[in-house]
Design a protein around this motif. Sequence first.
Motif, PDB file in Angstrom:
ATOM      1  N   GLU A   1       0.837  -1.206   0.000  1.00 49.54           N
ATOM      2  CA  GLU A   1       0.000   0.000   0.000  1.00 49.54           C
ATOM      3  C   GLU A   1       0.875   1.261   0.000  1.00 49.54           C
ATOM      4  N   CYS A   2       1.970   1.206   0.767  1.00 49.40           N
ATOM      5  CA  CYS A   2       2.888   2.346   0.849  1.00 49.40           C
ATOM      6  C   CYS A   2       3.498   2.649  -0.524  1.00 49.40           C
ATOM      7  N   VAL A   3       3.933   1.597  -1.229  1.00 51.96           N
ATOM      8  CA  VAL A   3       4.531   1.793  -2.565  1.00 51.96           C
ATOM      9  C   VAL A   3       3.460   2.357  -3.518  1.00 51.96           C
ATOM     10  N   GLY A   4       2.246   1.846  -3.404  1.00 50.50           N
ATOM     11  CA  GLY A   4       1.146   2.330  -4.248  1.00 50.50           C
ATOM     12  C   GLY A   4       0.870   3.805  -4.005  1.00 50.50           C
ATOM     13  N   ASP A   5       0.858   4.200  -2.730  1.00 52.47           N
ATOM     14  CA  ASP A   5       0.626   5.611  -2.386  1.00 52.47           C
ATOM     15  C   ASP A   5       1.721   6.491  -2.985  1.00 52.47           C
ATOM     16  N   ARG A   6       2.957   5.980  -2.945  1.00 48.23           N
ATOM     17  CA  ARG A   6       4.099   6.736  -3.460  1.00 48.23           C
ATOM     18  C   ARG A   6       3.959   6.938  -4.987  1.00 48.23           C
ATOM     19  N   LEU A   7       3.494   5.896  -5.676  1.00 43.31           N
ATOM     20  CA  LEU A   7       3.319   5.982  -7.130  1.00 43.31           C
ATOM     21  C   LEU A   7       2.209   6.959  -7.505  1.00 43.31           C
TER      22      LEU A   7
ATOM     23  N   ILE B   1      13.119  -4.065 -10.387  1.00 43.64           N
ATOM     24  CA  ILE B   1      13.791  -3.082  -9.536  1.00 43.64           C
ATOM     25  C   ILE B   1      13.904  -3.697  -8.148  1.00 43.64           C
ATOM     26  N   SER B   2      15.111  -3.667  -7.607  1.00 43.95           N
ATOM     27  CA  SER B   2      15.258  -4.193  -6.240  1.00 43.95           C
ATOM     28  C   SER B   2      15.804  -3.106  -5.339  1.00 43.95           C
ATOM     29  N   THR B   3      15.385  -3.156  -4.100  1.00 42.13           N
ATOM     30  CA  THR B   3      15.867  -2.163  -3.139  1.00 42.13           C
ATOM     31  C   THR B   3      16.274  -2.869  -1.860  1.00 42.13           C
ATOM     32  N   ASP B   4      17.348  -2.385  -1.274  1.00 40.16           N
ATOM     33  CA  ASP B   4      17.834  -2.952  -0.022  1.00 40.16           C
ATOM     34  C   ASP B   4      18.163  -1.792   0.910  1.00 40.16           C
ATOM     35  N   ALA B   5      17.524  -1.756   2.056  1.00 39.06           N
ATOM     36  CA  ALA B   5      17.755  -0.668   3.011  1.00 39.06           C
ATOM     37  C   ALA B   5      18.150  -1.260   4.361  1.00 39.06           C
ATOM     38  N   THR B   6      19.170  -0.666   4.972  1.00 42.03           N
ATOM     39  CA  THR B   6      19.562  -1.107   6.319  1.00 42.03           C
ATOM     40  C   THR B   6      19.703   0.120   7.211  1.00 42.03           C
ATOM     41  N   GLY B   7      19.454  -0.065   8.473  1.00 37.21           N
ATOM     42  CA  GLY B   7      19.575   1.059   9.409  1.00 37.21           C
ATOM     43  C   GLY B   7      19.638   0.563  10.828  1.00 37.21           C
ATOM     44  N   GLN B   8      20.303   1.353  11.658  1.00 38.62           N
ATOM     45  CA  GLN B   8      20.486   0.988  13.062  1.00 38.62           C
ATOM     46  C   GLN B   8      19.527   1.801  13.927  1.00 38.62           C
ATOM     47  N   SER B   9      18.788   1.128  14.785  1.00 35.36           N
ATOM     48  CA  SER B   9      17.892   1.817  15.719  1.00 35.36           C
ATOM     49  C   SER B   9      18.462   1.735  17.131  1.00 35.36           C
ATOM     50  N   PHE B  10      18.182   2.755  17.933  1.00 33.82           N
ATOM     51  CA  PHE B  10      18.699   2.813  19.309  1.00 33.82           C
ATOM     52  C   PHE B  10      17.563   3.098  20.267  1.00 33.82           C
ATOM     53  N   MET B  11      17.695   2.602  21.477  1.00 29.58           N
ATOM     54  CA  MET B  11      16.716   2.928  22.510  1.00 29.58           C
ATOM     55  C   MET B  11      17.427   3.138  23.846  1.00 29.58           C
ATOM     56  N   PRO B  12      17.969   4.361  24.082  1.00 35.06           N
ATOM     57  CA  PRO B  12      18.535   4.623  25.405  1.00 35.06           C
ATOM     58  C   PRO B  12      17.393   4.857  26.398  1.00 35.06           C
TER      59      PRO B  12
ATOM     60  N   ASP C   1       9.493   5.689  -5.919  1.00 28.43           N
ATOM     61  CA  ASP C   1       9.973   6.727  -6.845  1.00 28.43           C
ATOM     62  C   ASP C   1      10.596   6.106  -8.092  1.00 28.43           C
ATOM     63  N   GLN C   2      11.384   5.050  -7.864  1.00 24.34           N
ATOM     64  CA  GLN C   2      12.064   4.403  -8.999  1.00 24.34           C
ATOM     65  C   GLN C   2      11.044   3.727  -9.921  1.00 24.34           C
ATOM     66  N   LEU C   3      10.041   3.089  -9.322  1.00 27.09           N
ATOM     67  CA  LEU C   3       9.002   2.424 -10.120  1.00 27.09           C
ATOM     68  C   LEU C   3       8.234   3.438 -10.964  1.00 27.09           C
ATOM     69  N   LYS C   4       7.943   4.590 -10.340  1.00 24.76           N
ATOM     70  CA  LYS C   4       7.180   5.604 -11.083  1.00 24.76           C
ATOM     71  C   LYS C   4       7.954   6.060 -12.316  1.00 24.76           C
ATOM     72  N   SER C   5       9.245   6.381 -12.115  1.00 20.96           N
ATOM     73  CA  SER C   5      10.018   6.857 -13.272  1.00 20.96           C
ATOM     74  C   SER C   5      10.222   5.733 -14.288  1.00 20.96           C
ATOM     75  N   PHE C   6      10.294   4.493 -13.805  1.00 22.47           N
ATOM     76  CA  PHE C   6      10.459   3.343 -14.713  1.00 22.47           C
ATOM     77  C   PHE C   6       9.222   3.180 -15.596  1.00 22.47           C
ATOM     78  N   VAL C   7       8.032   3.247 -14.955  1.00 18.17           N
ATOM     79  CA  VAL C   7       6.782   3.027 -15.702  1.00 18.17           C
ATOM     80  C   VAL C   7       6.537   4.179 -16.684  1.00 18.17           C
ATOM     81  N   ILE C   8       6.768   5.411 -16.233  1.00 19.73           N
ATOM     82  CA  ILE C   8       6.580   6.564 -17.132  1.00 19.73           C
ATOM     83  C   ILE C   8       7.623   6.484 -18.243  1.00 19.73           C
TER      84      ILE C   8
END
Lengths: 226, 202
Positions: A67-73, A184-195, A217-224
């Motif tokens: 749904e998030c990707v759809g909203d972005r498109l 199109i493939s995407t890979d995201a990594t990130g570190q979360s903290f909880m002090p 964003d990438q899908l939108k430009s790809f399809v257009i």
Amino acid sequence: MNALKFRETGQGKAGGLLLLLALIAGCTSTTVDEFRQGDTGIESHESVVILGRRQAGNRETSSDFVECVGDRLAQGVDGLSVVPEQEFLDAMFPWFEPRTAPLQPEHLGRLMVEEQVALTMRDFGVRYIIWVDGFTETLNRVGSISCTVAPGGAGCFGYGSWEDDASFNAEIWDVENYNGVGQISTDATGQSFMPAIVIPIPLIARVEANACQRLGDQLKSFVIGG
Amino acid sequence: MNHPGTAIVKLLLPALLLSACGASSVVISGSFPTPNIGKLPLSLAVVYDDTLEEFTYTEYSETGQEEYHIQSGQSHIELFNAILPAMFDRVIRVDAVEEGAGAGVDAIFVPNIEEFQLALPAKTRLDVYEVWIKYNMRLLTTEGDYLADWVLTSYGKTPTETFVSTETAINDAAIVALRDLASTFALSFAQVPEISDWLANR
């Protein structure tokens, strides 16, 4: 006066530390790879549908991410017309269920022989089907936080940290020509903290949100595309 | 003099302890889409017998305590009521196979649940709730003779999510399994060898 100065400096240091942690937490690394197999383009009366792959045994693509990707498109002046996933699945029932959905773009031709499928596809104006497959997993959890409740009050103390890794792949099928036009493939990594000093302060890396944004964003430009 | 709060605690504590000991009841409920398929030129009588209508599965904990009572009979009837009219020209419900004889139908359909399995993340260590159901489907002549007797299985899963209760997750996984049943049944009915032969000879 001196005491006041000390307090100000102490607050400044704590604020600085929190800001630093927030900045570190905000750092998500995202990579996007595109592989084009054919020309694309979309008319104003045409739409796309984004579907999550749910064939794997111990995991499945989250419908929230789809749904998030759809909203972005659909966002922006160049936003595309996106058919909501559940509406499409219900209208196409039983042809796009996990056990019956086509796995290869060539199978789409066989499916479109069914009159009801072709009619529904035409009613929605679907030009591209985008299959999204992937998941987000949490790795390397470290630290511990302990909380205490006493008659005088309650509080927590400790520190926790973990890494999130979101990995998604999108396959774009051209419904008009029954072929795959790219991936199109995407890979995201990130570190979360909880002090936790009295209260826990979650500094969460927006890994899945970033993956969704970049993939959308990438899908939108790809399809257009062109 | 007793504090009013003490009385409330005295009342609530046994209730809390009791609720912690008893099994949770889950009544499967959801909505099902109408299949988007061509109708077969058949009129069918359907019999939902008591074993289907009152079907309840009990999940036991590792210590043998009753953990969940899952009532899915009514949801199966709702599912068949949604898919059968989309698959056949005419569908009527009868209470027994014998009633079908005078109903002017081509065949009598009797679905039944043979087996129900539930897999909880606490036991499998996977991040999904899973439901697996095995069915016995029977298609009979109006005289009650067998036309076809076949087995179908359905599978549904739903991922674990924060703030989603086990009861809700079990319901969601069962609804996915019911959709799986509906899709497999709708697309494979005419391909069951005995049914395919019967349809060809009509």
